[in-house]
Design an enzyme around this catalytic site. Structure first.
Site, PDB file in Angstrom:
ATOM      1  N   HIS A   1       0.828  -1.210   0.000  1.00 50.40           N
ATOM      2  CA  HIS A   1       0.000   0.000   0.000  1.00 50.40           C
ATOM      3  C   HIS A   1       0.862   1.260   0.000  1.00 50.40           C
ATOM      4  CE1 HIS A   1       0.129   1.291   4.316  1.00 50.40           C
ATOM      5  NE2 HIS A   1       0.197   0.008   4.608  1.00 50.40           N
TER       6      HIS A   1
ATOM      7  N   ASP B   1       5.797   2.551   6.687  1.00 43.40           N
ATOM      8  CA  ASP B   1       4.487   1.891   6.623  1.00 43.40           C
ATOM      9  C   ASP B   1       3.618   2.690   5.644  1.00 43.40           C
ATOM     10  OD1 ASP B   1       2.193   0.442   7.094  1.00 43.40           O
ATOM     11  OD2 ASP B   1       1.845   1.255   9.094  1.00 43.40           O
TER      12      ASP B   1
ATOM     13  N   GLU C   1      -5.213   1.784   2.533  1.00 44.54           N
ATOM     14  CA  GLU C   1      -5.065   0.624   3.418  1.00 44.54           C
ATOM     15  C   GLU C   1      -5.269   1.015   4.872  1.00 44.54           C
ATOM     16  OE1 GLU C   1      -2.889  -2.233   6.071  1.00 44.54           O
ATOM     17  OE2 GLU C   1      -2.625  -0.073   5.806  1.00 44.54           O
TER      18      GLU C   1
ATOM     19  N   HIS D   1       3.918   4.265  12.644  1.00 49.73           N
ATOM     20  CA  HIS D   1       2.852   5.215  12.979  1.00 49.73           C
ATOM     21  C   HIS D   1       3.393   6.370  13.829  1.00 49.73           C
ATOM     22  CE1 HIS D   1      -1.001   2.968  11.715  1.00 49.73           C
ATOM     23  NE2 HIS D   1       0.037   2.511  11.034  1.00 49.73           N
TER      24      HIS D   1
END
Length: 370
Positions: free
Chosen positions: A77, A192, A224, A332
């Protein structure tokens, strides 16, 4: 030179740092991936027979295979977590609406980029209070997201309006790309999952001038982080026989963790997560291929969190699906850390799998469930 220092300076393998930096530093939160999709296209187009998009914006690079060859989807993604402008107060401070999962603790005093409808970027910072005189109960409490704001360095709501910033504009973490003290370790925002997208891109790039039985689909999926949405629409469009999702996973090799998933091991094969259970035939096939190629690997099981496999494996009458992970520290947040070996070994494994996959392999995998 001291041998320890010399060893420290030797990076593992040959990594295209220009491509990784291009992927990681491009802004593209969920629902705002257009610029990142174009970057993906720039790196895969000359290695593909055709490039297309689904209606959500996922990019699909396709390499033709044999008439009876299986269709293999490699999905990473291309969205990252961020925020939308929720509101603008009279003094020009922006309130935040999260896009993806955030722990507010990591946000205070961090820079962000606000992108307007016209594509103009402005830098702001998430405001924080000085600790001087702060009561312990306040100092030790993690602030709630609703209490955070972005300071643009303006004096009023009218100034924000003149800049062209409005409710709904994207707010993206702002960070730099770093090769660390040991150059095997790379630090940036958005690993990510730009690192997984880079693996998917490198698979099709690595097959240049080669003929494969399998039809190869290198896919950068969108949205995603807000529900695996682009994976579903892209898989519906492709209707693959086999799918490999490449995503990050939480490295647990830092103080206070359990050391189950470490950086620098090699390939990480995901047994299951909260969104799917891996196809054991494909999982074992990749494990055996690792053994044959001399690639180190580890297994992981996640009780929380999902990957694009969660939607891909349910498309049409079911897709033979597995997730291969890249362990990442501090996901994150504004900065994550990955290891070159994990990236390169994953590219090596999946490129060789794509090179060897044929109708017989597909039939063997199908028969595993029958």
């Amino acid at each position: 030179m001291d041998k320890k220092v010399e060893k420290l300076e030797e990076a593992y393998g040959d990594v295209n740092l220009s491509m990784l930096a291009d992927f990681a530093l491009t802004n593209g939160i969920s629902g705002h991936e257009r610029e990142m999709a174009q970057v993906y296209k720039n790196w895969v187009e000359e290695f593909s027979d055709d490039v297309s998009f689904d209606n959500l914006g996922s990019i699909i690079a396709h390499k033709e295979g044999a008439a009876n060859g299986p269709k293999i989807m490699f999905a990473g993604h291309i969205d990252e977590i961020g925020f939308l402008v929720k509101s603008i107060d009279d003094n020009g401070f922006l309130r935040l609406h999260p896009v993806g999962g955030w722990w507010p603790h990591v946000l205070l005093s961090q820079p962000v980029t606000i992108t307007t409808r016209s594509g103009q970027d402005y830098v702001g910072v998430v405001g924080s209070k000085a600790p001087h005189g702060m009561a312990p109960a306040v100092r030790n409490k993690v602030m709630e997201l609703k209490d955070l704001y972005v300071d643009l360095g303006v004096a009023s709501k009218d100034e924000v309006r003149i800049l062209g910033i409005q409710v709904g504009d994207a707010i993206t973490p702002k960070a730099d790309f770093h090769v660390m003290a040991n150059p095997n370790y790379l630090m940036s925002k958005a690993w990510d999952n730009r690192i997984g997208a880079a693996v998917a891109a490198e698979v099709i790039r690595g097959l240049k001038n080669e003929s494969t039985d399998a039809h190869i689909y290198s896919v950068g999926t969108v949205q995603e982080e807000v529900g695996l949405r682009g994976a579903k629409t892209a898989a519906q469009k492709i209707n693959p026989d086999i799918a490999v999702t490449i995503d990050t996973t939480i490295a647990t090799d830092t103080p206070g963790e359990t050391n189950n998933v470490k950086l620098g091991v090699g390939v990480t094969l995901e047994v299951m997560d909260a969104s799917y259970i891996s196809h054991k035939g494909l999982l074992y096939h990749l494990q055996d291929l690792c053994d044959e190629l001399g690639i180190d690997y580890q297994f992981e099981l996640l009780s929380a969190g999902g990957t694009d496999s969660g939607e891909i494996h349910k498309v049409h009458d079911g897709v033979i699906t597995v997730t291969v992970s890249i362990p990442t520290r501090y996901i994150h947040s504004h900065y994550g850390i990955i290891h070159r070996k994990d990236y390169l070994d994953t590219v090596k494994l999946l490129t060789e799998f794509a090179r060897r996959a044929n109708a017989e392999v597909l039939e063997e995998l199908r028969n595993y469930k029958r």
